[in-house]
Enzyme design. Structure first.
Site, short mmCIF file in Angstrom:
data_model
loop_
_atom_site.label_atom_id
_atom_site.label_comp_id
_atom_site.label_asym_id
_atom_site.label_seq_id
_atom_site.Cartn_x
_atom_site.Cartn_y
_atom_site.Cartn_z
N HIS A 1 1.94 7.49 -6.45
CA HIS A 1 1.24 8.77 -6.45
C HIS A 1 2.22 9.92 -6.39
O HIS A 1 2.12 10.91 -7.13
CB HIS A 1 0.27 8.83 -5.26
CG HIS A 1 -0.71 9.96 -5.37
ND1 HIS A 1 -1.53 10.34 -4.34
CD2 HIS A 1 -1.01 10.81 -6.39
CE1 HIS A 1 -2.27 11.36 -4.71
NE2 HIS A 1 -1.98 11.66 -5.94
N GLU B 1 0.83 -1.22 0.00
CA GLU B 1 0.00 0.00 0.00
C GLU B 1 0.86 1.26 0.00
O GLU B 1 0.50 2.26 -0.63
CB GLU B 1 -0.95 -0.02 1.20
CG GLU B 1 -1.94 -1.18 1.21
CD GLU B 1 -2.76 -1.29 -0.05
OE1 GLU B 1 -2.93 -0.29 -0.78
OE2 GLU B 1 -3.25 -2.41 -0.35
#
Length: 226
Positions: A101, A94
């Site tokens: 990003h 994660e």
């Protein structure tokens, strides 16, 4: 008989990836007292280590995921508070999305744009498929119903495209980001790395079932145009 076998094959194709993912996470989900920290602690450490200042780590009941809108790594209770290989690997996966990003990964950006679009196209497709038979009967022109079904299929294609683009994003988070993090940082003993790779593979395959389901739904409606 052939139809029944086809249905069984499709169900197996859709359900087996989900079953394998659950098995892999469960198999390597037992707490290990020898591990230095929990999945949540590792995620917080990695966020600081990579200078992801705006990223937070939170506990969630909605499944492990990274939310680009709020820049939040969210981990389920067993992975946020667990000291297991699964917890460590999922946390690294994660955080891998957070790194994508931060790097403005083009595939992640495309997935986010399609995710927002797919919410609306899914709703419109549902309306179109409900309205198609009614409008076709009312107009007494089969071509009207076929045209509406074709529109619905095109709208469903957005969801299929979203699921297809999701796969390389997930594999990069697991094997382009998380695996090097765990290997280079020596967060796990070398003997634990095969199990970590299994968990990372499971994390990457989480969305495969969704992709297969969307393809099956699309194929089912395409049959109506034949």
């Amino acid at each position: 008989m052939l139809y029944a076998l086809a249905v069984i094959a499709v169900l197996a194709l859709v359900s087996l990836p989900q079953a394998w993912v659950k098995w892999a996470l469960s198999r390597h989900g037992a707490d290990r007292p020898d591990l230095p920290g929990t999945g949540g602690e590792l995620a917080a450490h990695l966020v600081r280590h990579f200078g992801l200042d705006r990223v937070r780590v939170e506990l969630t009941q909605q499944g492990d995921h990274y939310d680009p809108e709020t820049r939040t790594v969210r981990l389920s209770p067993q992975h946020h508070g667990g000291k297991s290989i699964a917890a460590v690997a999922v946390a690294a996966h994660e955080v891998g999305h957070a790194l994508q990003h931060a790097a403005r990964d083009r595939w992640l950006n495309r997935r986010q744009r399609l995710a927002r679009l797919a919410i609306w196209t899914d709703r419109l497709a549902g309306i179109v498929f409900i309205a198609a038979p009614l409008l076709g009967v009312a107009a007494r022109v089969p071509a009207v119903m076929l045209a509406l079904v074709g529109l619905g299929i095109a709208l469903m294609g957005v969801r299929v495209l979203f699921n297809v683009i999701t796969l390389p994003v997930e594999f990069d988070a697991s094997f382009g980001k998380a695996l090097p993090i765990l290997t280079d940082g020596r967060y796990l003993h070398e003997s634990d790395m095969p199990a970590a790779r299994t968990v990372l593979r499971a994390a990457a395959l989480t969305y495969v079932a969704g992709a297969l389901i969307s393809l099956v739904d699309l194929a089912r409606w395409i049959r109506l145009l034949r």
